[in-house]
Design an enzyme around this catalytic site. Structure first.
Site, mmCIF file in Angstrom:
data_model
loop_
_atom_site.group_PDB
_atom_site.id
_atom_site.type_symbol
_atom_site.label_atom_id
_atom_site.label_comp_id
_atom_site.label_asym_id
_atom_site.label_seq_id
_atom_site.Cartn_x
_atom_site.Cartn_y
_atom_site.Cartn_z
ATOM 1 N N ALA A 33 -3.796 8.204 -40.961
ATOM 2 C CA ALA A 33 -3.195 7.009 -41.375
ATOM 3 C C ALA A 33 -3.556 6.350 -42.564
ATOM 4 O O ALA A 33 -4.745 6.041 -42.836
ATOM 5 C CB ALA A 33 -3.357 6.259 -39.636
ATOM 6 N N ALA A 81 -3.702 1.636 -43.865
ATOM 7 C CA ALA A 81 -2.878 0.886 -43.566
ATOM 8 C C ALA A 81 -3.435 -0.086 -45.215
ATOM 9 O O ALA A 81 -3.765 0.630 -45.926
ATOM 10 C CB ALA A 81 -3.371 -0.023 -42.479
ATOM 11 N N SER A 82 -3.012 -1.979 -44.752
ATOM 12 C CA SER A 82 -3.719 -2.448 -45.962
ATOM 13 C C SER A 82 -5.034 -2.243 -46.343
ATOM 14 O O SER A 82 -5.228 -2.386 -47.455
ATOM 15 C CB SER A 82 -2.665 -3.322 -46.225
ATOM 16 O OG SER A 82 -3.605 -4.479 -44.877
ATOM 17 N N ALA A 119 -7.880 -0.173 -44.335
ATOM 18 C CA ALA A 119 -8.440 1.003 -44.876
ATOM 19 C C ALA A 119 -7.064 1.979 -44.551
ATOM 20 O O ALA A 119 -6.047 1.829 -43.856
ATOM 21 C CB ALA A 119 -9.867 0.756 -43.803
ATOM 22 N N GLN A 120 -7.548 3.172 -44.898
ATOM 23 C CA GLN A 120 -7.295 4.606 -44.054
ATOM 24 C C GLN A 120 -8.220 4.769 -42.916
ATOM 25 O O GLN A 120 -9.280 5.208 -43.743
ATOM 26 C CB GLN A 120 -6.191 5.628 -45.086
ATOM 27 C CG GLN A 120 -7.001 5.709 -45.948
ATOM 28 C CD GLN A 120 -6.650 6.635 -47.706
ATOM 29 O OE1 GLN A 120 -5.568 6.163 -47.982
ATOM 30 N NE2 GLN A 120 -7.183 7.469 -47.897
ATOM 31 N N LYS A 166 -13.228 5.922 -41.012
ATOM 32 C CA LYS A 166 -12.143 5.382 -41.463
ATOM 33 C C LYS A 166 -12.998 4.725 -42.946
ATOM 34 O O LYS A 166 -13.856 5.111 -42.897
ATOM 35 C CB LYS A 166 -12.468 3.898 -40.338
ATOM 36 C CG LYS A 166 -11.317 2.973 -40.880
ATOM 37 C CD LYS A 166 -11.646 1.897 -39.844
ATOM 38 C CE LYS A 166 -10.473 1.346 -40.267
ATOM 39 N NZ LYS A 166 -10.123 -0.205 -38.893
ATOM 40 N N ASP A 217 -6.912 -7.932 -30.546
ATOM 41 C CA ASP A 217 -5.623 -7.333 -31.644
ATOM 42 C C ASP A 217 -4.967 -6.284 -30.485
ATOM 43 O O ASP A 217 -4.814 -5.189 -31.032
ATOM 44 C CB ASP A 217 -6.304 -6.918 -32.659
ATOM 45 C CG ASP A 217 -4.749 -6.127 -33.809
ATOM 46 O OD1 ASP A 217 -3.856 -6.741 -33.125
ATOM 47 O OD2 ASP A 217 -5.284 -5.402 -34.861
#
Length: 548
Positions: A132, A134-135, A137-138, A153, A286
């Protein structure tokens, strides 16, 4: 000084104009934003463009990571933002193009902010294709040399400098707006920017997320309700944790195929939430479908245990919420007031908490609450939209300029998400019947005289030590009263000076805006070599105001 951010400001101005953000501003409720709207309309990028339904969403995505994440966070602040803008903010996505795997490996091997060892020594297998992205981290999948499956991560490179620089600009803009716009002061915009700065910087440091995950795991060790994966290693830019295999909470058709009891699963989710808030005072803030999974049992396990209850799996503990004991009690009493349809008590609770402005009309607030929310509560239990009730209450709070603490907003946002996930699992979910005994029991426990007496006994030695300081404190109080008069005179002179400065700033704002507008208007009308001169004059007016 704003002038030092001129390049970034001009870029943000162009994006705001391109997407016509001015057409989304609540100018009727906040007329102080009129000059901002005019400034946006004056940019050439706005000329000839009409209102864009998702302009706010597209603009924030173009402005960069900070503004994208800020929009996502603001999507929870219905007490601050109008419903029309909220509808756009909730659409913001966090899926971005992954960065190069070689950069990710360099981040992992870095001795300062990574794990400080070669990738082949850390892992027997490291999958180059991200699981995955994201803005912030990946995530890559990997395996230890002993065979344990893990996820790695990795924070995006060089993102911290950009975000920190943008937050410095946001702070300057917040101070500018707070000095000139009453609505900005009313919502404490400087505090909001600082709160979100702490949240964002916390997401950039994976040691915080690792600590949060470990604490959440310890809170639910041996629990039959939830499992939190183990963190094996972490640094500022890298976190390695146990890989889990489960079904996302949104895949309800899989639960039907597995024979899970969706009603029991939905109730268990709500119980976990209330356990986090009131037992642990440490809740996952979240809880969207991508962060909540459910264990998968094999058909053999299900056959052997007909009463098998799958556990939830909690992931991504970057944003966690905690409340003070006082706020815990306020939240419980507020929710009970809503459940009992007692809005007089609700307004009294928030008033005692100091969330209502001193000049607020409490009777009007109570009337608005009862008129708007009571019809929603009168519906059959399976038709009541608990999230809708909370959203209506927050809309009323925004109109009456209530000041709601950010941590409480995190809690309410999480409660809305949890209720939504529960209703997706089981549409007949009765959150009211489940919540009322939990809240009532917890409030009675907190107000139990014997419990409070026991706490007083525990704190008695500290109170006795403090009492020894009373004579000194009394003497200091007398000295403070003696000097209070002179300080008040100084404060009065300072307030008069601040008011004078604010009036001068406002005059300069209007003068700069008028000069800019007139220069641009003339530049668009004249032909030939005079046009660039007037554009330069317009820019000079802007620079003069930014410097001044």
């Amino acid at each position: 000084m704003l002038f030092s951010y001129r390049k970034r400001l001009l870029e943000l101005w162009r994006i705001a104009a391109h997407y016509r953000i001015d057409t989304h501003l609540p100018l009727e409720d906040t007329p102080q934003l009129q000059p901002v709207a005019r400034l946006i309309r004056m940019h050439p990028a706005a000329w000839g463009k009409a209102h864009q339904p998702n302009g706010i969403k597209f603009a924030l995505e173009d402005m960069g990571t900070l503004f994208l994440k800020l929009g996502q966070l603001l999507s929870t602040r219905r007490d601050l933002v109008t419903p029309e803008i909220i509808e756009q903010l909730v659409q913001l996505q966090d899926r971005v193009k992954p960065f190069d795997v070689n950069i990710a490996i360099a981040q992992i091997e870095d001795s300062k902010h990574g794990l400080g060892a070669p990738i082949n020594k850390l892992f027997a297998r490291f999958d180059v294709k991200p699981l995955a992205a994201a803005s912030i981290a990946q995530v890559h999948t990997a395996a230890f040399h002993d065979g344990r499956e893990v996820v790695v991560k990795v924070v995006r490179p060089d993102i911290r400098e950009t975000i920190v620089a943008d937050f410095e600009l946001l702070r300057e803009l917040a101070q500018w707006a707070s000095a000139r716009i009453e609505a900005a002061r009313a919502v404490r915009i400087i505090d909001i920017v600082e709160d979100y700065r702490q949240v964002m910087l916390g997401e950039l440091d994976l040691t915080f997320e690792a600590d949060n995950t470990t604490q959440m795991r310890n809170n639910f060790l041996g629990s039959a309700m939830m499992y939190v994966p183990e963190v094996y290693d972490s640094s500022k830019n890298v976190m390695v944790m146990e890989r889990i295999f489960g079904v996302p909470i949104s895949h309800t058709q899989v639960f039907d195929e597995l024979g899970y009891n969706r009603a029991a699963l939905a109730e268990r989710g709500l119980t976990i939430f209330f356990t986090q808030v009131f037992r642990d005072n440490f809740f996952h803030a979240d809880m969207h479908p991508g962060n909540i999974f459910v264990e998968v049992a094999t058909p053999e396990v299900m056959a052997a245990n007909p009463n098998y209850n799958p556990r939830y799996i909690g992931l991504d503990c970057a944003i966690m919420g905690e409340l003070s004991k006082e706020d815990q009690l306020i939240v419980a009493r507020m929710l009970l007031s809503v459940i009992n349809n007692n809005f007089t008590a609700l307004v009294d609770i928030v008033s005692r908490a100091g969330w209502i402005p001193p000049n607020a009309d409490k009777h009007a607030l109570t009337r608005d609450m009862r008129r708007t929310v009571s019809p929603m509560l009168a519906k059959p239990i399976n038709e009541i939209d608990f999230a809708g009730v909370l959203m209506q209450i927050l809309d009323i709070a925004r109109r009456h300029h209530m000041s709601i603490p950010p941590q409480l907003m995190l809690l309410l946002k999480t409660l809305v998400h949890v209720e939504g996930l529960g209703r997706d699992l089981y549409p007949e979910l009765d959150i009211w019947s489940l919540a009322k005994p939990i809240l009532t029991g917890w409030v009675k426990e907190q107000l139990d005289p014997m419990r409070n007496l026991q706490q007083l006994r525990t704190q008695l030695p500290e109170l006795l030590l403090t009492s020894a300081q009373l004579p000194k404190l009394f003497d200091q109080g007398l000295q403070s009263l003696a000097s209070q008069g002179s300080r008040q005179d100084d404060q009065l002179r300072e307030m008069q000076q601040i008011r004078s400065d604010m009036l001068n700033d406002r005059r300069r704002d209007w003068l700069a805006l008028a000069g800019f507008g007139i220069s641009v208007a003339i530049a668009t009308q004249v032909i030939g070599w005079l046009s660039p001169i007037f554009y330069i004059i317009a820019i000079v007016f802007v620079i003069w105001r930014m410097v001044g």
